[in-house]
Design a protein around this motif. Sequence first.
Motif, short mmCIF file in Angstrom:
data_model
loop_
_atom_site.label_atom_id
_atom_site.label_comp_id
_atom_site.label_asym_id
_atom_site.label_seq_id
_atom_site.Cartn_x
_atom_site.Cartn_y
_atom_site.Cartn_z
N ALA A 1 -0.15 -1.38 -0.98
CA ALA A 1 -0.87 -2.12 -2.02
C ALA A 1 -2.13 -1.37 -2.44
O ALA A 1 -2.46 -1.33 -3.63
N LEU A 2 -2.85 -0.78 -1.50
CA LEU A 2 -4.03 0.02 -1.83
C LEU A 2 -3.63 1.21 -2.70
O LEU A 2 -4.26 1.49 -3.72
N ARG A 3 -2.56 1.92 -2.29
CA ARG A 3 -2.08 3.07 -3.07
C ARG A 3 -1.70 2.67 -4.49
O ARG A 3 -2.05 3.35 -5.45
N MET A 4 -0.99 1.55 -4.62
CA MET A 4 -0.55 1.09 -5.93
C MET A 4 -1.73 0.70 -6.82
O MET A 4 -1.61 0.69 -8.04
N ASN A 5 -2.86 0.38 -6.21
CA ASN A 5 -4.09 0.07 -6.95
C ASN A 5 -4.97 1.31 -7.12
O ASN A 5 -6.09 1.21 -7.61
N GLY A 6 -4.46 2.47 -6.71
CA GLY A 6 -5.19 3.71 -6.88
C GLY A 6 -6.35 3.89 -5.92
O GLY A 6 -7.29 4.63 -6.20
N LEU A 7 -6.30 3.20 -4.80
CA LEU A 7 -7.39 3.27 -3.82
C LEU A 7 -6.94 4.04 -2.58
O LEU A 7 -5.75 4.13 -2.29
N PRO A 8 -7.91 4.56 -1.83
CA PRO A 8 -7.58 5.31 -0.62
C PRO A 8 -7.01 4.41 0.47
O PRO A 8 -7.22 3.19 0.46
N THR A 9 -6.31 5.03 1.40
CA THR A 9 -5.76 4.30 2.54
C THR A 9 -6.43 4.76 3.83
O THR A 9 -5.81 4.80 4.88
N THR A 10 -7.70 5.09 3.72
CA THR A 10 -8.46 5.52 4.90
C THR A 10 -8.62 4.35 5.86
O THR A 10 -8.45 3.17 5.49
N GLY B 1 -4.88 -9.40 -5.21
CA GLY B 1 -6.21 -9.55 -4.66
C GLY B 1 -7.01 -8.25 -4.71
O GLY B 1 -8.20 -8.25 -5.04
N ILE B 2 -6.35 -7.16 -4.42
CA ILE B 2 -7.02 -5.85 -4.48
C ILE B 2 -7.34 -5.50 -5.93
O ILE B 2 -8.43 -5.02 -6.23
N ARG B 3 -6.41 -5.78 -6.84
CA ARG B 3 -6.67 -5.51 -8.26
C ARG B 3 -7.87 -6.33 -8.74
O ARG B 3 -8.73 -5.83 -9.45
N TYR B 4 -7.93 -7.60 -8.35
CA TYR B 4 -9.06 -8.45 -8.72
C TYR B 4 -10.38 -7.85 -8.20
O TYR B 4 -11.36 -7.73 -8.94
N ALA B 5 -10.40 -7.48 -6.93
CA ALA B 5 -11.62 -6.92 -6.34
C ALA B 5 -12.01 -5.62 -7.03
O ALA B 5 -13.20 -5.37 -7.27
#
Length: 141
Positions: free
Chosen positions: A39-48, A116-120
């Motif tokens: 879900a983080l990857r699909m939102n373009g965010l790191p998976t650290t 939820g991640i997209r909203y944030a």
Amino acid sequence: MHITGKLGSGDIYKAGEGGGKGSPTGSGVARWTSQLKEALRMNGLPTTASYVNAWLRQIETESGGNERAVQPGIEPDGDGSGPAMGLIQAKKGTFLANAFPGHGNIFNGFDSMLAGIRYALKRYGPDTVSYTHLPSPRDRT
């Protein structure tokens, strides 16, 4: 599921519809780690580790890892938005406004994380780790 026990007419209530994933096995929030990373990857965010651990803490705060969680009461906040629902505890309108195409089941943990991640990300910017250090949305103004 509506409070009457019947499936509702909106997309968020069509269990099994869309691209959601099944519930991971195990207990606790750590079982969501693999789907959270996706879900983080699909939102373009790191998976650290910092992102993953921050979001796992937020999931623990919101629902304890229960993708079927519903905030108690029909109108708990008194603002006409209904209860918060799902793994991330989003309100219906917020979920629908941020749901990914084909991921419209608020009670599917993966769909809930995507929205939820997209909203944030929209609300707080790319440093959503900062968002996850805030109190539960029920405590925010």
